[in-house]
Write a protein that holds these residues in place. Structure first.
Motif, short mmCIF file in Angstrom:
data_model
loop_
_atom_site.label_atom_id
_atom_site.label_comp_id
_atom_site.label_asym_id
_atom_site.label_seq_id
_atom_site.Cartn_x
_atom_site.Cartn_y
_atom_site.Cartn_z
N UNK A 108 38.33 -27.21 -8.46
CA UNK A 108 39.31 -28.14 -8.49
C UNK A 108 40.71 -27.77 -8.12
N UNK A 109 41.11 -28.68 -7.31
CA UNK A 109 42.58 -28.32 -7.05
C UNK A 109 43.51 -29.49 -7.20
N UNK A 110 44.40 -29.37 -8.39
CA UNK A 110 45.27 -30.61 -8.76
C UNK A 110 46.40 -30.49 -8.05
N UNK A 111 46.85 -31.74 -8.16
CA UNK A 111 48.15 -31.91 -7.02
C UNK A 111 49.00 -32.44 -7.95
N UNK A 112 50.35 -32.32 -7.67
CA UNK A 112 51.65 -32.76 -8.14
C UNK A 112 51.82 -32.21 -9.56
N UNK A 113 51.67 -30.79 -9.77
CA UNK A 113 51.67 -30.02 -11.11
C UNK A 113 53.19 -29.76 -11.35
N UNK A 114 54.11 -30.08 -12.22
CA UNK A 114 55.23 -29.62 -12.19
C UNK A 114 55.56 -28.19 -12.66
N UNK A 115 56.52 -27.71 -11.67
CA UNK A 115 56.93 -26.30 -12.06
C UNK A 115 57.91 -26.31 -13.16
N UNK A 116 57.39 -25.49 -14.34
CA UNK A 116 58.30 -25.06 -15.38
C UNK A 116 59.35 -24.44 -15.33
N UNK A 117 59.66 -23.74 -14.16
CA UNK A 117 60.86 -22.84 -13.95
C UNK A 117 60.90 -22.61 -12.37
N UNK A 118 62.05 -22.00 -12.03
CA UNK A 118 62.03 -21.76 -10.26
C UNK A 118 61.01 -20.83 -10.04
#
Length: 197
Positions: A108-118
């Motif tokens: 599974x590839x999930x899209x639009x996952x938010x980065x928690x840090x740079x």
């Protein structure tokens, strides 16, 4: 299991020949595919008559990954560094085994996952960055998935796989002036472990 091969052409050839003699349809190895003096696996594959479909991949980690075939037998020659081998197993071997088994489910590839840090981008190659996928509910009551790095990503550092349930699919840096993805950016993530419930 064909066993551990010594770093010689003769022993590597014997181990691969033994593996072929079992009738195996897929042979997976790790090590012996880089550029060192004793990395002879590619030469042995050629000597056995295998077709090497690729012998280097523009990715991090896992650049020396090699894929070959001999008749109906597939060879996946993964890098010797343990993290590189595990990442490449998820990227190349698992999808191939699913396809060969005619199974409909693929990683599974999930899209639009938010980065928690740079996150720093590599200036030369795309990177599969080990991460932990988390889940929370935002102020609007929407479920949000986010990803955080597991730390230093050196290919020999097994700790970067500990607890990882995803691989962030990071592009090569577009320029020397843009070598970071800022916190809050979205990335695609390949799932390699259980997701939070």
């Amino acid at each position: 299991d064909a066993g551990l091969a010594k770093d010689t052409l003769a022993d590597t050839k014997k181990k691969l020949t033994d593996a072929l003699a079992t009738g195996a349809k897929v042979i997976i190895s790790s090590g012996g595919v880089s550029m060192g003096e004793v990395d002879c696996l590619k030469q042995v594959l050629v000597d056995l008559g295998a077709v090497i479909h690729f012998g280097r991949v523009s990715m991090k980690p896992g650049k020396p990954t090699t894929f070959a075939s001999l008749g109906s037998t597939l060879f996946f020659a993964l890098p010797g560094n343990p993290v590189s081998a595990m990442v490449c197993f998820h990227l190349f071997v698992i999808p191939a085994l699913f396809a060969a088994s005619h199974l409909p489910t693929a990683p599974l590839v999930m899209t639009s996952i938010l980065l928690e840090h740079d996150v720093r981008l590599d200036p030369q190659r795309p990177e599969y960055h080990r991460c932990i996928i988390s889940k929370r509910v935002d102020e609007q009551g929407q479920t949000v998935f986010s990803a955080a790095s597991t730390g230093i990503q050196a290919s020999h550092r097994l700790l970067s796989m500990s607890g990882a349930n995803g691989l962030m699919i990071l592009p090569k840096a577009p320029s020397m002036d843009a070598q970071r993805l800022p916190k809050g950016s979205t990335v695609d993530v390949m799932v390699i472990g259980p997701l939070p419930s």
